[in-house]
Motif scaffolding. Structure first.
Motif, PDB file in Angstrom:
ATOM      1  N   ALA A  22      44.928  47.748  39.468  1.00  0.00           N
ATOM      2  CA  ALA A  22      43.846  48.555  40.051  1.00  0.00           C
ATOM      3  C   ALA A  22      44.241  49.112  41.416  1.00  0.00           C
ATOM      4  O   ALA A  22      43.927  50.264  41.736  1.00  0.00           O
ATOM      5  CB  ALA A  22      42.569  47.719  40.170  1.00  0.00           C
ATOM      6  N   ASN A  23      44.937  48.330  42.206  1.00  0.00           N
ATOM      7  CA  ASN A  23      45.360  48.769  43.540  1.00  0.00           C
ATOM      8  C   ASN A  23      46.398  49.888  43.489  1.00  0.00           C
ATOM      9  O   ASN A  23      46.455  50.721  44.380  1.00  0.00           O
ATOM     10  CB  ASN A  23      45.947  47.591  44.326  1.00  0.00           C
ATOM     11  CG  ASN A  23      44.887  46.632  44.797  1.00  0.00           C
ATOM     12  OD1 ASN A  23      43.724  46.978  44.936  1.00  0.00           O
ATOM     13  ND2 ASN A  23      45.292  45.386  45.030  1.00  0.00           N
ATOM     14  N   LEU A  31      41.934  51.016  29.676  1.00  0.00           N
ATOM     15  CA  LEU A  31      42.419  49.664  29.911  1.00  0.00           C
ATOM     16  C   LEU A  31      41.903  48.747  28.816  1.00  0.00           C
ATOM     17  O   LEU A  31      40.693  48.677  28.571  1.00  0.00           O
ATOM     18  CB  LEU A  31      41.958  49.145  31.275  1.00  0.00           C
ATOM     19  CG  LEU A  31      42.345  47.705  31.619  1.00  0.00           C
ATOM     20  CD1 LEU A  31      43.863  47.547  31.654  1.00  0.00           C
ATOM     21  CD2 LEU A  31      41.722  47.297  32.939  1.00  0.00           C
ATOM     22  N   ASN A  32      42.832  48.073  28.154  1.00  0.00           N
ATOM     23  CA  ASN A  32      42.481  47.087  27.139  1.00  0.00           C
ATOM     24  C   ASN A  32      42.916  45.719  27.646  1.00  0.00           C
ATOM     25  O   ASN A  32      44.110  45.450  27.769  1.00  0.00           O
ATOM     26  CB  ASN A  32      43.162  47.398  25.805  1.00  0.00           C
ATOM     27  CG  ASN A  32      42.856  46.364  24.738  1.00  0.00           C
ATOM     28  OD1 ASN A  32      42.244  45.336  24.985  1.00  0.00           O
ATOM     29  ND2 ASN A  32      43.305  46.633  23.528  1.00  0.00           N
ATOM     30  N   VAL A  33      41.925  44.873  27.928  1.00  0.00           N
ATOM     31  CA  VAL A  33      42.190  43.489  28.314  1.00  0.00           C
ATOM     32  C   VAL A  33      41.479  42.534  27.357  1.00  0.00           C
ATOM     33  O   VAL A  33      41.204  41.391  27.691  1.00  0.00           O
ATOM     34  CB  VAL A  33      41.794  43.202  29.782  1.00  0.00           C
ATOM     35  CG1 VAL A  33      42.710  43.934  30.739  1.00  0.00           C
ATOM     36  CG2 VAL A  33      40.338  43.550  30.031  1.00  0.00           C
ATOM     37  N   ILE A  44      37.754  42.871  36.837  1.00  0.00           N
ATOM     38  CA  ILE A  44      37.061  44.042  36.294  1.00  0.00           C
ATOM     39  C   ILE A  44      36.355  44.820  37.406  1.00  0.00           C
ATOM     40  O   ILE A  44      36.339  46.059  37.390  1.00  0.00           O
ATOM     41  CB  ILE A  44      36.077  43.617  35.191  1.00  0.00           C
ATOM     42  CG1 ILE A  44      36.827  42.880  34.071  1.00  0.00           C
ATOM     43  CG2 ILE A  44      35.307  44.802  34.649  1.00  0.00           C
ATOM     44  CD1 ILE A  44      38.021  43.625  33.491  1.00  0.00           C
ATOM     45  N   ILE A  45      35.824  44.131  38.377  1.00  0.00           N
ATOM     46  CA  ILE A  45      35.190  44.810  39.510  1.00  0.00           C
ATOM     47  C   ILE A  45      36.237  45.590  40.303  1.00  0.00           C
ATOM     48  O   ILE A  45      35.975  46.717  40.745  1.00  0.00           O
ATOM     49  CB  ILE A  45      34.413  43.807  40.382  1.00  0.00           C
ATOM     50  CG1 ILE A  45      33.164  43.346  39.623  1.00  0.00           C
ATOM     51  CG2 ILE A  45      34.058  44.404  41.738  1.00  0.00           C
ATOM     52  CD1 ILE A  45      32.411  42.205  40.267  1.00  0.00           C
ATOM     53  N   ALA A  46      37.428  45.043  40.458  1.00  0.00           N
ATOM     54  CA  ALA A  46      38.499  45.773  41.142  1.00  0.00           C
ATOM     55  C   ALA A  46      38.845  47.053  40.395  1.00  0.00           C
ATOM     56  O   ALA A  46      39.012  48.117  41.002  1.00  0.00           O
ATOM     57  CB  ALA A  46      39.737  44.888  41.286  1.00  0.00           C
ATOM     58  N   VAL A  47      38.944  46.971  39.090  1.00  0.00           N
ATOM     59  CA  VAL A  47      39.224  48.161  38.282  1.00  0.00           C
ATOM     60  C   VAL A  47      38.090  49.178  38.443  1.00  0.00           C
ATOM     61  O   VAL A  47      38.342  50.369  38.649  1.00  0.00           O
ATOM     62  CB  VAL A  47      39.426  47.782  36.797  1.00  0.00           C
ATOM     63  CG1 VAL A  47      39.466  49.018  35.915  1.00  0.00           C
ATOM     64  CG2 VAL A  47      40.703  46.966  36.630  1.00  0.00           C
ATOM     65  N   PRO A  52      38.702  55.448  39.494  1.00  0.00           N
ATOM     66  CA  PRO A  52      37.586  56.358  39.225  1.00  0.00           C
ATOM     67  C   PRO A  52      37.733  57.177  37.944  1.00  0.00           C
ATOM     68  O   PRO A  52      36.751  57.732  37.459  1.00  0.00           O
ATOM     69  CB  PRO A  52      37.556  57.265  40.456  1.00  0.00           C
ATOM     70  CG  PRO A  52      38.943  57.212  40.997  1.00  0.00           C
ATOM     71  CD  PRO A  52      39.446  55.834  40.690  1.00  0.00           C
ATOM     72  N   MET A  53      38.934  57.233  37.377  1.00  0.00           N
ATOM     73  CA  MET A  53      39.156  58.002  36.153  1.00  0.00           C
ATOM     74  C   MET A  53      38.911  57.165  34.898  1.00  0.00           C
ATOM     75  O   MET A  53      39.034  57.676  33.790  1.00  0.00           O
ATOM     76  CB  MET A  53      40.589  58.551  36.133  1.00  0.00           C
ATOM     77  CG  MET A  53      40.951  59.404  37.327  1.00  0.00           C
ATOM     78  SD  MET A  53      39.882  60.834  37.517  1.00  0.00           S
ATOM     79  CE  MET A  53      40.361  61.774  36.102  1.00  0.00           C
TER      80      MET A  53
END
Length: 79
Positions: A22-23, A31-33, A44-47, A52-53
């Motif tokens: 994310a950084n 994103l598949n986790v 997930i909050i970081a992502v 933003p895309m």
């Protein structure tokens, strides 16, 4: 520029790895986790906050996630 990442089914993946993605990958759209059992809201909050895309997110069987993470993703979705 990374736009898609599929790390689903990686039972060893941690929040630190996803937070680093994310950084560094602000253009991430998919994103598949799914089935990454160690992930928590922090990842997930970081992502949600740094990608933003983001248009597609798979968190299937991520049992450590709470409503807070999903709400943050929803709040960051463009109208």
């Amino acid at each position: 520029m990374l736009a898609q990442l599929n790390v689903g089914w990686d039972g060893n993946l941690t929040d630190a790895a996803i937070i680093e993605v994310a950084n560094r990958c602000h253009m991430l759209a998919q994103l598949n986790v799914g089935r990454c059992h160690n992930l928590t809201d922090a990842a997930i909050i970081a992502v949600a906050n740094r990608c933003p895309m983001l248009a597609e997110l798979d968190v299937y069987y991520c049992h450590n996630l709470t409503d807070a993470a999903i709400i943050e993703v929803a709040n960051r979705c463009p109208m």
